[in-house]
Design a protein around this motif. Structure first.
Motif, short mmCIF file in Angstrom:
data_model
loop_
_atom_site.label_atom_id
_atom_site.label_comp_id
_atom_site.label_asym_id
_atom_site.label_seq_id
_atom_site.Cartn_x
_atom_site.Cartn_y
_atom_site.Cartn_z
N ALA A 75 -25.78 14.85 19.89
CA ALA A 75 -26.10 13.84 18.88
C ALA A 75 -25.12 14.03 17.75
N MET A 76 -25.09 13.08 16.84
CA MET A 76 -24.21 13.18 15.68
C MET A 76 -25.04 12.97 14.42
N LEU A 77 -24.65 13.67 13.39
CA LEU A 77 -25.31 13.55 12.09
C LEU A 77 -24.25 13.06 11.10
N PHE A 78 -24.42 11.85 10.62
CA PHE A 78 -23.47 11.28 9.67
C PHE A 78 -23.95 11.54 8.25
N ALA A 127 -27.97 20.97 5.34
CA ALA A 127 -29.38 21.41 5.39
C ALA A 127 -30.08 20.79 6.60
N ALA A 128 -29.84 19.51 6.86
CA ALA A 128 -30.46 18.85 8.01
C ALA A 128 -29.98 19.49 9.31
N LEU A 129 -28.69 19.75 9.42
CA LEU A 129 -28.15 20.40 10.61
C LEU A 129 -28.77 21.79 10.80
N ALA A 130 -28.87 22.55 9.71
CA ALA A 130 -29.46 23.89 9.80
C ALA A 130 -30.92 23.80 10.26
N ASN A 131 -31.66 22.81 9.76
CA ASN A 131 -33.06 22.65 10.18
C ASN A 131 -33.16 22.34 11.66
N GLY A 181 -34.02 12.89 22.19
CA GLY A 181 -34.77 14.00 21.61
C GLY A 181 -34.05 14.62 20.42
N LEU A 182 -32.73 14.80 20.55
CA LEU A 182 -31.97 15.34 19.42
C LEU A 182 -31.96 14.36 18.25
N ARG A 183 -31.83 13.08 18.55
CA ARG A 183 -31.86 12.07 17.49
C ARG A 183 -33.19 12.12 16.74
N GLU A 184 -34.29 12.29 17.48
CA GLU A 184 -35.61 12.39 16.84
C GLU A 184 -35.71 13.66 15.99
N ARG A 185 -35.15 14.76 16.45
CA ARG A 185 -35.15 16.00 15.67
C ARG A 185 -34.37 15.82 14.37
N VAL A 186 -33.22 15.15 14.45
CA VAL A 186 -32.44 14.88 13.24
C VAL A 186 -33.26 14.02 12.29
N GLY A 187 -33.95 13.03 12.82
CA GLY A 187 -34.80 12.19 11.97
C GLY A 187 -35.85 12.99 11.24
N ARG A 188 -36.49 13.91 11.94
CA ARG A 188 -37.49 14.76 11.29
C ARG A 188 -36.83 15.64 10.23
N ALA A 189 -35.63 16.14 10.52
CA ALA A 189 -34.93 17.03 9.59
C ALA A 189 -34.57 16.32 8.29
#
Length: 95
Positions: free
Chosen positions: A56-59, A84-88, A21-29
């Motif tokens: 999850a991790m954001l690279f 910005a993606a992390l903030a979203n 779910g977190l990975r999908e949220r990052v994808g949307r962001a």
């Protein structure tokens, strides 16, 4: 022994799966589907995920491909896009 060097394993960490779910949220962001990347580094997120904490991790893009070394480099615009993606994602999670 390899080339006069003795190689031995001192530690090993099993594969950790991150929260889908977190990975999908990052994808949307970031405006699309994100690739699933493997990392051999022992990140805090892996420890949290193994303990049952959704993680999850954001690279951030790194044109050199070098990681965890002095030669690692990321452009400021890519770092800002990551922030910005992390903030979203955090804003969405707070709703």
């Amino acid at each position: 022994m390899r080339g006069g060097v003795v190689v031995r394993e001192e530690s090993w960490t099993p594969l950790v799966g991150f929260d889908v779910g977190l990975r999908e949220r990052v994808g949307r962001a970031v405006g699309g589907e994100v690739p699933v990347l493997a990392t051999g580094a022992g990140h805090d997120a892996g420890i949290l995920a193994a303990a049952g904490v959704p993680s999850a991790m954001l690279f951030v893009r790194n044109p050199t491909g070098v990681s965890h070394a002095p030669e690692e480099h990321a452009e400021q615009a890519d770092c800002e896009a990551g922030v910005a993606a992390l903030a979203n994602v955090l804003e969405e999670l707070c709703r």
